[in-house]
Structures are given as C-alpha cells and as structure tokens.
Design an enzyme around this catalytic site. Structure first.
Site, PDB file in Angstrom:
ATOM      1  N   HIS A  34      16.882  -1.358   4.488  1.00 14.85           N
ATOM      2  CA  HIS A  34      16.695  -0.769   2.395  1.00 14.85           C
ATOM      3  C   HIS A  34      16.483   0.971   3.711  1.00 14.85           C
ATOM      4  CE1 HIS A  34      15.898  -0.017  -1.062  1.00 14.85           C
ATOM      5  NE2 HIS A  34      15.066   0.909  -0.506  1.00 14.85           N
ATOM      6  N   ASP A  36      17.209   5.243   2.132  1.00 14.37           N
ATOM      7  CA  ASP A  36      16.638   5.115   1.610  1.00 14.37           C
ATOM      8  C   ASP A  36      17.604   6.608   1.607  1.00 14.37           C
ATOM      9  OD1 ASP A  36      14.521   4.302  -0.391  1.00 14.37           O
ATOM     10  OD2 ASP A  36      13.501   3.650   1.327  1.00 14.37           O
ATOM     11  N   GLY A 144      11.016   8.308  -3.109  1.00 10.53           N
ATOM     12  CA  GLY A 144      10.959  10.365  -2.375  1.00 10.53           C
ATOM     13  C   GLY A 144       9.866   9.760  -0.660  1.00 10.53           C
ATOM     14  N   GLY A 146       7.983   7.201   2.140  1.00  9.62           N
ATOM     15  CA  GLY A 146       6.601   5.942   1.926  1.00  9.62           C
ATOM     16  C   GLY A 146       5.058   6.101   2.023  1.00  9.62           C
ATOM     17  N   GLY A 147       5.151   5.226   2.385  1.00  6.31           N
ATOM     18  CA  GLY A 147       3.019   4.892   2.623  1.00  6.31           C
ATOM     19  C   GLY A 147       2.483   5.410   1.742  1.00  6.31           C
ATOM     20  N   ASP A 175      10.373  -1.753  -4.460  1.00  7.82           N
ATOM     21  CA  ASP A 175       9.986  -0.822  -3.819  1.00  7.82           C
ATOM     22  C   ASP A 175       9.307  -0.396  -3.626  1.00  7.82           C
ATOM     23  OD1 ASP A 175      10.666   0.239  -1.625  1.00  7.82           O
ATOM     24  OD2 ASP A 175      12.844   1.666  -2.771  1.00  7.82           O
ATOM     25  N   GLY A 176       8.464  -0.501  -2.578  1.00  6.24           N
ATOM     26  CA  GLY A 176       7.526   0.910  -2.245  1.00  6.24           C
ATOM     27  C   GLY A 176       5.470   0.223  -2.420  1.00  6.24           C
ATOM     28  N   SER A 198       6.071   0.786   6.174  1.00  4.13           N
ATOM     29  CA  SER A 198       4.787   0.889   6.200  1.00  4.13           C
ATOM     30  C   SER A 198       4.446  -0.053   6.796  1.00  4.13           C
ATOM     31  CB  SER A 198       3.934   2.330   5.394  1.00  4.13           C
ATOM     32  OG  SER A 198       4.238   2.178   5.029  1.00  4.13           O
TER      33      SER A 198
END
Ligand code: DX5
Ligand code: ZN
Length: 219
Positions: A34, A36, A144, A146-147, A175-176, A198
């Site tokens: 993926h 981004d 926008g 990660g983590g 996603d996320g 992450s």
C-alpha cells in the site's frame, strides 16, 4: 474461514532499506503493498512519489495499491499507472468528476478505488457508480499519518459489506491503526483487505507471523 488479504503500508517501512523491506515482506507472503501518496494539501504531509514506485516495481510481483491522498487525483492517474500501480484510489471528499476518474483508471488497466475519511458516509457516492468500483478504502484514522489509534468504523464496513452482496467483486479495504486486536473487529464487520503499517513493520524478523496474526490464521 475467509482468507483475508493483508497489505503492507510502506509509510512505516525502514526507508533507509526500502528495497530490502519490500523483498522481506514479499518473502513473508504479503498480498499487497500500500503506497500512501500525499501532496501536502489534501493532507498536511509528504510521503512517496512515482519514482519510489517505479524503482521498486521490479523487486516484487506483489500487487501495488496506490492510495492518492491528493487534491487533484486527475493529475496523477497516468503517472502512477505508468510507474507500476495495480490499483489507484482517490478520495470521496473531493469534488472531482468521479465517473471520469474511474474510467481513466480502468483505461490504464488498474483497479479503481474510492477512499473515505472517517467522517465521510458511503452515501456521498451515487449508487449507480458502485458497479464500476473495485475497491472501497475505509479509513480508520485521519488520513496522512501512520501510527495513529484505530477509529471504529464497523457500521460503515457493514454497509460496504451489504454493497458487496450486490457487487461481489468489490474489495473492502480497511486502512489505519490495524494491529492484531483491531484486525479482528475489522474482519468481523466485513473487511476483505487489511492495510497495516506500524504494526506489521514493527515486527522485524517476524513478518510472516505478523501477517498470519492479521489474517486471523490462529482464530
Ligand atoms: C494513513 C495511511 C495509512 C497508514 C497506515 O493516512 O493511509 O495507510 O500508513 O499506517 P498504520 O498502520 O500505522 O496506521
Ligand atoms: Zn493509506
């Protein structure tokens, strides 16, 4: 039990060894990478560009899923397809001509996806468009970065699963904030693909086991 696809979000990879990370994840059995793509405008961050995709394309046969978090997706479709994307998704919050974007993505032999921020309902998309859409990306964090912590979007995932009954080819991508625990929630609500950054890249030397945990192999 349904076998869920797992996509590795490269934002969380060790960027000093991007090629090695892609090779290691490929070896561990990942289903997709993926990417981004941000423009510092639609979201306040800058990440990858087309040259990252182009230069790593020959390292793996694995599916490249390009998530455009940009204000002008129309500008990037040809470029990302030319760089080696297999799927290109744009955001539902934009006022762009969605029918044309989807057509342009398909004309470049890529799967077309629409991504939804947590506050955006699926109903912003005209019902008649769904038959042409291959992927829904349901964001479970603010786009926008990660983590971040997982935001529960189970109701939206269930609505997407209802659409999938009518359009079985539709992939429901979450996603996320996906880790071994939140993956269970997303899978139970009807996700077919889980994107993880992450958590997955945090399990250095153990990518295969981490992918298995996200798939729910042991459950
Ligand atoms: C957020 C991105 C996600 C993110 C996922 O804008 O779309 O793909 O990289 O990373 P984690 O798994 O760390 O939330
Ligand atoms: Zn993403």
């Amino acid at each position: 039990m349904v076998n869920h696809a797992i996509a590795a979000s490269l934002m969380a990879a060790d960027l000093t060894h991007l090629g090695d990370e892609i090779a290691a994840m490929t070896h561990a059995g990942i289903d997709a990478f993926h990417w981004d793509i941000t423009d510092g405008h639609f979201v306040p961050n800058l990440n990858f560009g087309p040259d990252h995709i182009k230069q790593t394309r020959s390292l793996t046969p694995v599916y490249f899923d390009v998530h455009l978090m940009v204000s002008k997706p129309e500008h990037w479709i040809d470029i990302m397809a030319g760089a080696g994307a297999d799927a290109i998704s744009f955001h539902a919050e934009l006022s762009s001509d969605r029918t044309t974007l989807i057509k342009n993505i398909h004309d470049r032999d890529c799967d077309a996806g629409i991504a939804f921020n947590p506050e955006t309902p699926l109903s912003v998309i005209d019902l008649k468009l769904w038959q042409n859409i291959d992927r829904i990306i349901i964001m479970t964090v603010k786009p926008g970065f990660g983590g971040q912590g997982f935001m529960d979007q189970s109701e939206k995932i269930r609505q997407a699963a209802t659409l999938k009954e009518k359009y079985p080819h539709l992939q429901i991508v979450v996603d996320g904030g996906i880790n071994a625990t939140t993956a269970i929630k997303a899978r139970q609500a009807g996700a077919t693909t889980l994107v993880s950054g992450s958590f997955l890249f945090g399990q250095k030397n153990n990518y295969e086991a981490a992918i298995g945990q996200l798939r729910g192999d042991a459950s």
